[in-house]
Motif scaffolding. Sequence first.
Motif, mmCIF file in Angstrom:
data_model
loop_
_atom_site.group_PDB
_atom_site.id
_atom_site.type_symbol
_atom_site.label_atom_id
_atom_site.label_comp_id
_atom_site.label_asym_id
_atom_site.label_seq_id
_atom_site.Cartn_x
_atom_site.Cartn_y
_atom_site.Cartn_z
ATOM 1 N N ASN A 221 -4.472 8.136 3.956
ATOM 2 C CA ASN A 221 -5.800 8.585 3.554
ATOM 3 C C ASN A 221 -6.833 7.476 3.642
ATOM 4 O O ASN A 221 -8.021 7.742 3.834
ATOM 5 C CB ASN A 221 -5.742 9.155 2.131
ATOM 6 C CG ASN A 221 -5.077 10.516 2.084
ATOM 7 O OD1 ASN A 221 -5.375 11.384 2.890
ATOM 8 N ND2 ASN A 221 -4.154 10.687 1.149
ATOM 9 N N GLY A 222 -6.369 6.227 3.513
ATOM 10 C CA GLY A 222 -7.291 5.103 3.638
ATOM 11 C C GLY A 222 -7.846 4.934 5.033
ATOM 12 O O GLY A 222 -8.853 4.243 5.230
ATOM 13 N N ALA B 260 -1.657 6.585 0.410
ATOM 14 C CA ALA B 260 -2.907 5.836 0.305
ATOM 15 C C ALA B 260 -3.256 5.207 1.646
ATOM 16 O O ALA B 260 -4.428 5.153 2.041
ATOM 17 C CB ALA B 260 -2.795 4.762 -0.776
ATOM 18 N N PHE B 261 -2.234 4.746 2.379
ATOM 19 C CA PHE B 261 -2.469 4.164 3.692
ATOM 20 C C PHE B 261 -3.010 5.212 4.659
ATOM 21 O O PHE B 261 -3.986 4.991 5.364
ATOM 22 C CB PHE B 261 -1.170 3.564 4.228
ATOM 23 C CG PHE B 261 -1.282 3.080 5.653
ATOM 24 C CD1 PHE B 261 -1.965 1.922 5.957
ATOM 25 C CD2 PHE B 261 -0.697 3.800 6.686
ATOM 26 C CE1 PHE B 261 -2.071 1.478 7.269
ATOM 27 C CE2 PHE B 261 -0.796 3.370 7.997
ATOM 28 C CZ PHE B 261 -1.487 2.206 8.288
ATOM 29 N N SER C 92 -2.774 13.016 10.620
ATOM 30 C CA SER C 92 -3.514 11.844 10.161
ATOM 31 C C SER C 92 -3.858 10.929 11.327
ATOM 32 O O SER C 92 -3.179 10.912 12.356
ATOM 33 C CB SER C 92 -2.686 11.076 9.125
ATOM 34 O OG SER C 92 -1.565 10.446 9.734
ATOM 35 N N CYS D 17 0.844 -1.184 0.000
ATOM 36 C CA CYS D 17 0.000 0.000 0.000
ATOM 37 C C CYS D 17 0.890 1.248 0.000
ATOM 38 O O CYS D 17 1.837 1.326 0.777
ATOM 39 C CB CYS D 17 -0.886 -0.005 1.238
ATOM 40 S SG CYS D 17 -1.953 1.442 1.411
#
Length: 299
Positions: free
Chosen positions: A36-37, A33-34, A272, A29
């Motif tokens: 935001n995922g 992307a991780f 995040s 990943c």
Amino acid sequence: MSPNFLPGPRGWGRLLFLSGFLPAMLTGCSPLAFINGAVPGDASKTVNGVAYGPLPRQRLDVYAPIDARDAPVVVFFYGGGWRSGERADYRFVGDALATHGIVTVVADYRLYPEVSYPGFLQDAAQATAWTFANIAQYGGNPGRLFVAGHSAGGYIAAMLALDPRWLDGAGVRNARLAGWVGMAGPYDFLPITGRDLRPVFNYPDTPADTQPIAHAGGAGVPALLVTGTADTTVDPVRNTGHLAQALEAAGACVKVIRYPDIGHKLLVGALSRPLRWRAPVLDDIVSFIENTQPCATRP
């Protein structure tokens, strides 16, 4: 100061690896992307790709708290050395602020070589002007509008808040800003030594008034400056430290927070969900936005 103000894929991967998220690396990943995922799909009301101008990169995303009404507003500008960056990569910033009651706008802006200084500032001012005019329909209060940014985006936020040319040029006086947040921004970087950075600022014809610190004397907008003591990309003493001193000397309202052992990338990454445990960056920014009052500079 390094001319590279945003981690590339390897930089984000190293950040997550050192922060204990090895599984994301092993599964293939991508790091962003991780990050935001980890944002829930229903965390906020999101509107993507709103045009604030006619050009392809003059677009923004709006993240509004569920049932937002008369909420404070942040227009956020990402870093990337004025050469790279995409608003979609900063979904985690919109999520972080929106889930704490703040309507958040994440704006793209034109980059070098499409534009050099001051093109990106003109775009940022235009995005901010759009927000003043339109954010009420998303539940935001334009009377409580802040600009914020990380790294090169911190530079942009500083210039919008301190140098009236840009918002005036977009039809908005900078005194209307409720405050601004600079996250490890480059505020004092002349002479320019980085070869990648020189053409962005039209070197060798780079005027002194390209620097936020040159505009500190007239500052009347409350400021929060945050940085990490382990930042080796943008020197925290020369940039955050010197600008804070100049603002204080001018009588401006400025608060400085330095996070021990936090580097350039982790400062924004700590917004995040997976990385908030590393430093209370989000809590400190939210507190500033919720509690800031107008201030006046000395005559």
